[in-house]
Scaffold this active site. Structure first.
Site, PDB file in Angstrom:
ATOM      1  CD  GLU A 207      18.564   7.560 -24.006  1.00  0.00           C
ATOM      2  OE1 GLU A 207      18.457   7.724 -25.238  1.00  0.00           O
ATOM      3  OE2 GLU A 207      17.628   7.793 -23.202  1.00  0.00           O
ATOM      4  CG  ASP A 286      11.179  12.363 -22.893  1.00  0.00           C
ATOM      5  OD1 ASP A 286      10.721  13.004 -23.839  1.00  0.00           O
ATOM      6  OD2 ASP A 286      12.222  11.673 -22.975  1.00  0.00           O
TER       7      ASP A 286
END
Ligand code: ADE
Ligand code: ZN
Length: 341
Positions: A207, A286
């Site tokens: 990431e 999220d």
């Protein structure tokens, strides 16, 4: 005109109705500001925001750590079993509206036990809502316990100990939180123990971290899936290995935008991943913090990368193929996608 569609609107409608699975979702990251306020009041917990608008305004991040600081603070309002139920029930209702038929969701027990909330309180509330979602929407689910990588491996081991009475409800373990400086190698032993317990293994890698972290997740942790994996593309040999082995990547476009992994959705590597033969999937990570649930993520990349009907079908198929469902369950969902497409 998008390939395979008469208009952008037609493509949007196609995305909305496409049966899909979500494989990368932190349940604590689905805490909407409205529920945060409600729980803060219910539990008499102070939060440093005056209004829902105030909360949304604070969601401007320049990197992963910026976000994590607010994310750990936000989850402080979650105290009781009912709070975890309400959080999870709200996410399931929202996912059902996006025609998500199966979910594999993360939870961060260490973010709660460190505040004095019992492991049992967390998992009982989450699983009760997952059971209700299956009864209500025929939405199936699996639960993945994530270790916080900024903490020690000994703390991860202690968390796995706490999980032992609940292994019947836990499908796998994952690794999340601050990636840089916390390579997968740090958790080699606890992942081996989780594997011996029959658990599936996943890890956030690539990431923000380098391709080497993706290699460590494969070679040392022996993961079944890579969460994100964006930076794998910097290493052609690694890309070839991921493609040949059919490794699933759980990619999160709006998360990548909000955490400045990319400058613009048009620069997102998703199309490059598909063209390289990687088993990429689209997920929301999220959603409360990053501005969109799963269909909004499909929509953003479809528009910015001009994805075709075939690309979208491939992404939806990958979401089931890369899941931890049985072969028979996967075949059932793949047939539903084929019938829809
Ligand atoms: N925890 C919640 N969301 C995360 C993300 N995108 N990366 C790492 N840890 C996380
Ligand atoms: Zn994540």
């Amino acid at each position: 005109m998008p390939d395979g569609f008469a208009s952008r609107e037609e493509r949007a409608a196609f995305i909305a109705g496409l049966p899909k699975a979500e494989l990368h979702l932190h349940i604590e990251g689905s805490l909407e500001p409205e529920l945060m306020f409600e729980l803060a009041q219910r539990n008499q917990v102070a939060i440093p925001f005056a209004s829902v608008e105030d909360v949304r305004a604070a969601y401007a991040f320049s990197n992963l750590q910026d976000f994590l600081d607010i994310y750990y603070q936000g989850m402080g309002v979650l105290q009781t079993e009912q709070d975890f139920y309400d959080l999870t029930a709200a996410y399931c209702a929202r996912a059902n509206a996006d025609n998500v038929r199966h979910i594999e969701i993360f939870f961060d027990p260490q973010g709660h036990t460190a505040r004095g909330v019992a492991f049992e309180t967390v998992i009982t509330g989450i699983t009760r809502a997952l059971d209700d979602a299956e009864a209500r929407y025929a939405m199936t689910s699996k639960l993945i316990l994530c270790f916080l990588r900024h903490l020690s491996e000994a703390e991860a081991e202690a968390t796995l100990d706490e999980a032992l009475p609940f292994l019947g409800r836990i499908a796998g373990v994952g690794l999340d939180s601050s990636e840089l400086g916390h390579p997968p190698a740090k958790f080699e032993r606890v992942f081996a123990r989780a594997h011996a317990l029959g658990l599936k293994l996943v890890a956030h890698a690539g990431e923000e971290g380098p391709p080497e972290y993706v290699r460590e997740a494969l070679d040392l942790l022996k993961v079944d899936r890579i969460d994100h994996g964006n930076r794998s593309l910097e290493d052609p040999a690694l890309v070839a290995r991921l493609a040949t082995s059919g490794m699933t990547l759980t990619v999160c476009p709006l998360s990548n935008l909000k955490l400045c992994v990319i400058d613009d959705v048009a620069a997102h590597p998703l199309k490059t991943m598909l063209d390289a033969g990687l088993r990429a999937t689209v997920n929301s990570d999220d959603p409360s913090y990053f501005g969109g649930y799963v269909n909004a993520n499909y929509q953003a990349v479809a528009d910015a990368l001009d994805l075709s009907r075939d690309d979208l079908v491939t992404l939806a198929r990958n979401s089931f193929t890369g899941s931890f469902l049985s072969d028979a369950e996967k075949a059932h969902h793949l047939a539903a996608i084929d019938a829809y497409a």
